[in-house]
Write a protein that holds these residues in place. Structure first.
Motif, PDB file in Angstrom:
ATOM      1  N   SER A  56       7.243   2.980   9.430  1.00 56.22           N
ATOM      2  CA  SER A  56       7.767   2.114   8.380  1.00 56.22           C
ATOM      3  C   SER A  56       9.077   2.729   7.902  1.00 56.22           C
ATOM      4  CB  SER A  56       6.788   2.016   7.211  1.00 56.22           C
ATOM      5  OG  SER A  56       7.371   1.245   6.173  1.00 56.22           O
ATOM      6  N   PHE A  57      10.031   1.864   7.574  1.00 55.36           N
ATOM      7  CA  PHE A  57      11.308   2.354   7.040  1.00 55.36           C
ATOM      8  C   PHE A  57      11.713   1.459   5.885  1.00 55.36           C
ATOM      9  CE2 PHE A  57      14.342  -0.822   8.656  1.00 55.36           C
ATOM     10  CZ  PHE A  57      13.511  -1.527   9.508  1.00 55.36           C
ATOM     11  N   THR A  91      11.368   7.162   5.995  1.00 49.55           N
ATOM     12  CA  THR A  91      10.690   6.834   7.249  1.00 49.55           C
ATOM     13  C   THR A  91       9.288   7.426   7.200  1.00 49.55           C
ATOM     14  OG1 THR A  91      12.746   6.766   8.546  1.00 49.55           O
ATOM     15  CG2 THR A  91      10.701   7.126   9.765  1.00 49.55           C
ATOM     16  N   LEU A  92       8.295   6.546   7.292  1.00 52.09           N
ATOM     17  CA  LEU A  92       6.881   6.949   7.267  1.00 52.09           C
ATOM     18  C   LEU A  92       6.320   6.744   8.664  1.00 52.09           C
ATOM     19  CD1 LEU A  92       4.200   7.675   5.856  1.00 52.09           C
ATOM     20  CD2 LEU A  92       4.100   5.354   4.999  1.00 52.09           C
ATOM     21  N   PHE A  93       5.730   7.798   9.222  1.00 54.48           N
ATOM     22  CA  PHE A  93       5.282   7.775  10.622  1.00 54.48           C
ATOM     23  C   PHE A  93       3.851   7.241  10.737  1.00 54.48           C
ATOM     24  CE2 PHE A  93       8.700  10.066  12.838  1.00 54.48           C
ATOM     25  CZ  PHE A  93       9.440  10.491  11.755  1.00 54.48           C
ATOM     26  N   GLN A 121       0.827  -1.207   0.000  1.00 52.95           N
ATOM     27  CA  GLN A 121       0.000   0.000   0.000  1.00 52.95           C
ATOM     28  C   GLN A 121       0.866   1.264   0.000  1.00 52.95           C
ATOM     29  OE1 GLN A 121      -2.275   0.530   3.642  1.00 52.95           O
ATOM     30  NE2 GLN A 121      -3.980   1.398   2.493  1.00 52.95           N
ATOM     31  N   ILE A 122       1.947   1.238   0.769  1.00 52.05           N
ATOM     32  CA  ILE A 122       2.835   2.410   0.836  1.00 52.05           C
ATOM     33  C   ILE A 122       3.493   2.664  -0.521  1.00 52.05           C
ATOM     34  CG2 ILE A 122       5.007   3.259   1.825  1.00 52.05           C
ATOM     35  CD1 ILE A 122       4.200   1.712   4.419  1.00 52.05           C
ATOM     36  N   VAL A 159       9.483  11.144   5.705  1.00 48.63           N
ATOM     37  CA  VAL A 159      10.706  11.900   5.400  1.00 48.63           C
ATOM     38  C   VAL A 159      11.577  11.066   4.465  1.00 48.63           C
ATOM     39  CG1 VAL A 159      11.917  11.122   7.497  1.00 48.63           C
ATOM     40  CG2 VAL A 159      12.662  13.209   6.324  1.00 48.63           C
ATOM     41  N   LEU A 160      12.130  11.768   3.486  1.00 48.25           N
ATOM     42  CA  LEU A 160      13.008  11.174   2.483  1.00 48.25           C
ATOM     43  C   LEU A 160      14.381  11.811   2.693  1.00 48.25           C
ATOM     44  CD1 LEU A 160      12.845   9.537  -0.304  1.00 48.25           C
ATOM     45  CD2 LEU A 160      12.469  11.763  -1.362  1.00 48.25           C
ATOM     46  N   TYR A 161      15.438  10.999   2.849  1.00 45.45           N
ATOM     47  CA  TYR A 161      16.764  11.583   3.093  1.00 45.45           C
ATOM     48  C   TYR A 161      17.841  10.702   2.482  1.00 45.45           C
ATOM     49  CZ  TYR A 161      16.953   8.389   7.158  1.00 45.45           C
ATOM     50  OH  TYR A 161      16.955   7.281   7.982  1.00 45.45           O
TER      51      TYR A 161
END
Ligand code: NI
Length: 226
Positions: free
Chosen positions: A172-173, A118-120, A59-60, A151-153
């Motif tokens: 999720s990471f 990283t999705l919170f 889904q992500i 956040v994308l890094y």
């Protein structure tokens, strides 16, 4: 470039995910860490092959490929299937750098980790601590986003997660290989894309819109690796 991507998932999608995650059978996060990271990693984790991780991970990735801001910033080529982690009771992840090459589980396919995501899944007021601190050329940046945001890094950066002293931090990471390996080139392409899009709204008939779009695509032709 460190970029926040708002509203990757809707509040309803986050709520559904939390129901699954809050009752899942988590395992020790050290199991998938490399030698250096295992020494500083203290959390719980769902591997990418866990049924809950498979469902939510799919889904992500679908949501991200339909997200114009993410697509413009990441220029993704391959995704590693999302994993999930949970920190509570003082758990933390000390300073580390993510491994450069990772195997996609169940395949012989390896990808280069250019970008970390990283999705919170917990709201910032549900827990104390748990900031993701990312060090880049301009210093350290502390990140703690609303549920559903990501956040994308650059995966090249040193980073850590501060101790969670109240509540639970659920995220999720995962990593992706970008068409553009170099963070500076990718950042310039992103800036150019955003500028062209603004110009195309403000002056849609200006001949420079076509010309600049051509330059953007030709730079991708020069730099893309696939
Ligand atoms: Ni990491």
């Amino acid at each position: 470039m460190i970029l926040s991507i708002p509203d990757v998932l809707t509040p309803a999608e986050v709520a559904h995910a939390r129901e699954l995650l809050d009752t899942a059978d988590w395992t020790d996060g050290k199991l998938t860490a490399g030698y250096q990271a295992a020494k500083v990693k203290d959390n719980l984790q769902l591997a990418a092959t866990h049924p809950v991780a498979r469902e939510l991970g799919g889904q992500i990735v679908r949501a991200l490929t339909e997200n114009p801001l993410f697509m413009a910033a990441a220029l993704p080529l391959h995704f590693l299937p999302p994993m999930f982690n949970r920190y509570s009771g003082g758990q933390q992840f000390g300073t580390h750098v993510d491994g450069a090459i990772r195997l996609i589980p169940g395949t012989g396919h390896r990808i280069r980790t250019d970008l970390s995501c990283t999705l919170f899944f917990a709201e910032p007021d549900e827990y104390d601590g748990g900031e993701l601190v990312i060090e880049d050329a301009y210093g350290a940046k502390s990140v703690k986003l609303p549920a559903g945001h990501m956040v994308l890094y650059p995966a090249t950066s040193l980073h850590h997660v501060t101790p969670v002293t109240r509540g639970a931090r659920v995220c999720s990471f995962f990593w992706l290989q970008s068409l553009i390996r170099d963070d500076q080139r990718r950042s310039m392409l992103f800036d150019m894309d955003m500028a062209i899009q603004r110009l195309a709204v403000d002056m849609p008939d200006h001949s420079s819109v076509v010309q600049l779009t051509g330059v953007y695509n030709n730079l991708i032709r020069q730099w893309a690796e696939m």
